[in-house]
Enzyme design. Structure first.
Site, PDB file in Angstrom:
ATOM      1  N   THR A  76       0.735  -1.001   0.077  1.00 48.88           N
ATOM      2  CA  THR A  76      -0.107   0.092   0.064  1.00 48.88           C
ATOM      3  C   THR A  76       0.925   1.215   0.002  1.00 48.88           C
ATOM      4  O   THR A  76       0.799   2.169  -0.832  1.00 48.88           O
ATOM      5  CB  THR A  76      -0.869   0.049   1.237  1.00 48.88           C
ATOM      6  OG1 THR A  76      -1.606  -1.202   1.238  1.00 48.88           O
ATOM      7  CG2 THR A  76      -1.982   1.170   1.385  1.00 48.88           C
ATOM      8  N   ASN A 155      -4.819  -9.593  -7.979  1.00 53.06           N
ATOM      9  CA  ASN A 155      -5.301 -10.478  -6.674  1.00 53.06           C
ATOM     10  C   ASN A 155      -6.461 -11.049  -6.431  1.00 53.06           C
ATOM     11  O   ASN A 155      -6.469 -12.146  -5.734  1.00 53.06           O
ATOM     12  CB  ASN A 155      -5.119  -9.266  -5.602  1.00 53.06           C
ATOM     13  CG  ASN A 155      -6.041  -8.162  -5.780  1.00 53.06           C
ATOM     14  OD1 ASN A 155      -6.031  -7.442  -6.670  1.00 53.06           O
ATOM     15  ND2 ASN A 155      -6.747  -7.917  -4.957  1.00 53.06           N
ATOM     16  N   GLN A 183       1.270  -9.683  -5.975  1.00 57.40           N
ATOM     17  CA  GLN A 183       0.929 -10.969  -6.113  1.00 57.40           C
ATOM     18  C   GLN A 183       1.901 -11.800  -7.148  1.00 57.40           C
ATOM     19  O   GLN A 183       1.526 -12.952  -7.003  1.00 57.40           O
ATOM     20  CB  GLN A 183      -0.768 -11.038  -6.706  1.00 57.40           C
ATOM     21  CG  GLN A 183      -1.782 -10.688  -5.758  1.00 57.40           C
ATOM     22  CD  GLN A 183      -1.883 -11.179  -4.462  1.00 57.40           C
ATOM     23  OE1 GLN A 183      -1.519 -12.395  -4.468  1.00 57.40           O
ATOM     24  NE2 GLN A 183      -2.675 -10.579  -3.588  1.00 57.40           N
ATOM     25  N   SER A 203       5.399  -6.838  -1.383  1.00 57.75           N
ATOM     26  CA  SER A 203       4.884  -6.985   0.120  1.00 57.75           C
ATOM     27  C   SER A 203       5.622  -8.179   0.874  1.00 57.75           C
ATOM     28  O   SER A 203       5.205  -9.427  -0.033  1.00 57.75           O
ATOM     29  CB  SER A 203       3.558  -6.679   0.045  1.00 57.75           C
ATOM     30  OG  SER A 203       3.108  -6.842   1.509  1.00 57.75           O
ATOM     31  N   HIS A 205       4.590 -10.222   3.194  1.00 59.11           N
ATOM     32  CA  HIS A 205       3.662 -10.962   3.878  1.00 59.11           C
ATOM     33  C   HIS A 205       2.927 -11.781   2.633  1.00 59.11           C
ATOM     34  O   HIS A 205       2.090 -12.875   3.090  1.00 59.11           O
ATOM     35  CB  HIS A 205       2.592 -10.449   4.621  1.00 59.11           C
ATOM     36  CG  HIS A 205       1.402  -9.334   4.182  1.00 59.11           C
ATOM     37  ND1 HIS A 205       0.386  -9.870   3.880  1.00 59.11           N
ATOM     38  CD2 HIS A 205       1.423  -8.238   3.662  1.00 59.11           C
ATOM     39  CE1 HIS A 205      -0.456  -8.923   3.348  1.00 59.11           C
ATOM     40  NE2 HIS A 205       0.201  -8.155   3.127  1.00 59.11           N
ATOM     41  N   THR A 244      13.282   5.078  10.886  1.00 58.30           N
ATOM     42  CA  THR A 244      14.077   4.274  11.207  1.00 58.30           C
ATOM     43  C   THR A 244      13.537   2.677  10.511  1.00 58.30           C
ATOM     44  O   THR A 244      12.495   2.428  10.614  1.00 58.30           O
ATOM     45  CB  THR A 244      13.951   3.694  12.573  1.00 58.30           C
ATOM     46  OG1 THR A 244      14.794   5.070  13.392  1.00 58.30           O
ATOM     47  CG2 THR A 244      14.899   2.836  13.323  1.00 58.30           C
ATOM     48  N   CYS A 330     -10.256  -7.138   1.070  1.00 52.74           N
ATOM     49  CA  CYS A 330     -10.398  -5.820   1.893  1.00 52.74           C
ATOM     50  C   CYS A 330     -11.689  -5.353   1.984  1.00 52.74           C
ATOM     51  O   CYS A 330     -12.025  -4.502   2.821  1.00 52.74           O
ATOM     52  CB  CYS A 330      -9.329  -4.917   1.192  1.00 52.74           C
ATOM     53  SG  CYS A 330      -9.378  -5.066  -0.396  1.00 52.74           S
TER      54      CYS A 330
HETATM   55  C1  LIG Z   1      -2.238  -6.333  -5.630  1.00 51.06           C
HETATM   56  C2  LIG Z   1      -2.201  -6.062  -4.299  1.00 51.06           C
HETATM   57  N1  LIG Z   1      -1.624  -4.778  -4.086  1.00 51.06           N
HETATM   58  C3  LIG Z   1      -1.360  -4.113  -2.836  1.00 51.06           C
HETATM   59  C4  LIG Z   1      -1.701  -4.698  -1.618  1.00 51.06           C
HETATM   60  C5  LIG Z   1      -1.456  -4.287  -0.519  1.00 51.06           C
HETATM   61  O1  LIG Z   1      -0.390  -4.709   0.174  1.00 51.06           O
HETATM   62  P1  LIG Z   1      -0.019  -4.544   1.710  1.00 51.06           P
HETATM   63  O2  LIG Z   1      -0.815  -5.479   2.556  1.00 51.06           O
HETATM   64  O3  LIG Z   1       1.228  -4.977   1.656  1.00 51.06           O
HETATM   65  O4  LIG Z   1      -0.398  -3.225   1.897  1.00 51.06           O
HETATM   66  C6  LIG Z   1      -2.355  -6.264  -1.875  1.00 51.06           C
HETATM   67  C7  LIG Z   1      -2.743  -6.864  -0.596  1.00 51.06           C
HETATM   68  O5  LIG Z   1      -3.765  -7.176  -0.458  1.00 51.06           O
HETATM   69  C8  LIG Z   1      -2.312  -6.607  -3.270  1.00 51.06           C
HETATM   70  O6  LIG Z   1      -3.202  -8.054  -3.287  1.00 51.06           O
END
Ligand SMILES: Cc1ncc(COP(=O)(O)O)c(C=O)c1O
Length: 406
Positions: A76, A155, A183, A203, A205, A244, A330
């Site tokens: 994000t 996603n 993704q 990202s 995670h 940091t 989300c």
């Molecule tokens: C395509 C895509 N972009 C952005 C995000 C957001 O990532 P983060 O959870 O690291 O902010 C996601 C996560 O759901 C995603 O699937």
């Protein structure tokens, strides 16, 4: 092997931290706790060493130079920095941006913010197969286009856009090209050079690293991309992202990247086969099933299936012991049908009835067999209760029915 319940099939939402990643992180919570920006003592150097290794591991996964990795808190933030940062930096050249309707909100919302500030945004309307092509981008490019932001893999449906072809066009026209590869990273090979990408979001995670850490790849050569920072402060990360560094998170994301580099090709084959088996078993046993997105241009671990005459949330209740998602994670708190599926032109009825299955590193064949069977049973049971399905069996074309309006 016995199945452990509940079964997790929502790996596009997030992945568990790999035990080997956790092991790499642990010393950085305790004995190696230094601030990577402390230049005057061994504690700082030790932390910096961990961050430097992670930078190399991350760069190696996507074909970048370590200096081109800017650590952030996740995709994000990376998308915000890329989109707002590039649009602001290059505003003198023009104020037109191209993206697509089925992007993640972390791309759409920064674009909407920029619209309020006087930018113009073209939202490409994806075709039913979900794939944005280079021709679509070419047609939308204007004299004043400064930024194209298109995700690498979607996603919700897992489709892969024509990224290298789009990169080539952007390069020819001198337009900055950002891709949200959240993704895609760690799932299939990526080479930012070959793909002509200038900015890339990732990202931790989503590929077995920790939450709350991500990165933005920022091209340094041919051409050198400059960004206006969003977070100002101590000038960390070449001044593009002060604050940091999250050393433990970064070390974890680096370790996760190295594991993906080593294991991704085997995982992709294994998960692709399991995903195909899931789809095959379901489509063999049920009518009125549609797999969303272009089948031959998808990340291997993702399947999005619509079940006609069934409501997605009810189906999720019927398969309670399996964690999947309906709509996008989300926004699934609301019962609105998925905006991604709607943008493809999938009808409300089918968009309402879709489930996303996201397979992962630990997914077993037993889990997939069980899931397929449960889904088939669940759909059959719900259809038995559905007057719409009964009408369909009687040969009534539901699209021609005129519903009473009260
Ligand atoms: C395509 C895509 N972009 C952005 C995000 C957001 O990532 P983060 O959870 O690291 O902010 C996601 C996560 O759901 C995603 O699937």
């Amino acid at each position: 092997m016995s199945i452990k319940f509940p079964i997790y099939l929502d790996h596009n939402a997030t992945t568990p931290v790999d035990e080997r990643v956790l092991e790499a992180m642990l010393p950085y919570f305790t004995e190696k706790f230094g601030n990577a920006a402390s230049r005057n003592h061994a504690f700082g150097w030790e932390a910096e060493k961990g961050v430097d290794l992670a930078r190399e591991q991350m760069a190696d996964l996507i074909g970048a130079d370590p200096k081109e990795i800017i650590w952030t808190s996740g995709s994000t933030e990376s998308n915000n920095l890329a989109i707002k940062g590039a649009a602001t930096m290059y505003a003198r050249k023009g104020k037109h941006i191209i993206t697509a309707e089925h992007e993640h909100k972390a791309t759409l919302d920064p674009c909407k913010r920029l619209e309020k500030e006087g930018y113009e945004v073209t939202y490409l309307d994806p075709p039913l197969d979900g794939v944005i092509t280079a021709d679509m981008v070419k047609e939308a490019i204007r004299e004043d286009t400064v930024l194209v932001s298109l995700m690498w893999a979607n996603n919700e449906i897992g489709t892969i856009n024509e990224i290298p072809e789009i990169g080539k066009i952007c390069k020819e026209k001198g337009i900055v090209f950002h891709t949200d590869a959240t993704q895609m990273v760690g799932k299939l090979p990526i080479d930012v050079e070959e793909a002509g990408v200038d900015l890339l979001s990732a990202s931790g995670h989503k590929f077995y690293g920790p939450k709350g850490v991500g990165c933005l790849y920022v091209r340094r050569r041919r051409p050198r991309i400059r960004l206006t920072a969003i977070i100002d402060g101590g000038g960390h990360e070449r001044g593009m992202r002060s604050g940091t560094l999250n050393v433990t998170g970064i070390v974890g994301m680096g370790a996760a990247a190295a594991l993906c580099k080593a294991e991704m090709s085997d995982d992709a084959i294994r998960l692709g086969n399991l995903r195909n088996k899931l789809e095959q078993t379901i489509t063999d046993q049920l009518d009125g099933v549609a797999i969303n997105g272009r089948l031959d241009k998808r990340i291997p671990h993702t399947s999005n299936i619509s079940f006609a005459w069934v409501e997605g949330e009810s189906l999720m209740m019927a398969i309670k012991e399996i964690a999947v998602s309906s709509g996008s994670a989300c926004t699934s708190a609301s019962l609105e049908p998925s905006y991604v599926l709607k943008s493809l032109g999938v009808g409300d009825d089918l968009a309402h009835s879709s489930l996303r299955f996201g397979l992962g590193r630990k997914t077993t064949e037993e889990e997939i067999d069980y899931t397929a069977q449960k889904v088939v049973e669940g759909v059959k049971k719900l259809r038995e209760l559905s007057p719409l399905y009964e009408m369909h069996l009687e040969g009534i074309d539901l699209s021609t029915v005129e519903w009473a309006d009260h």
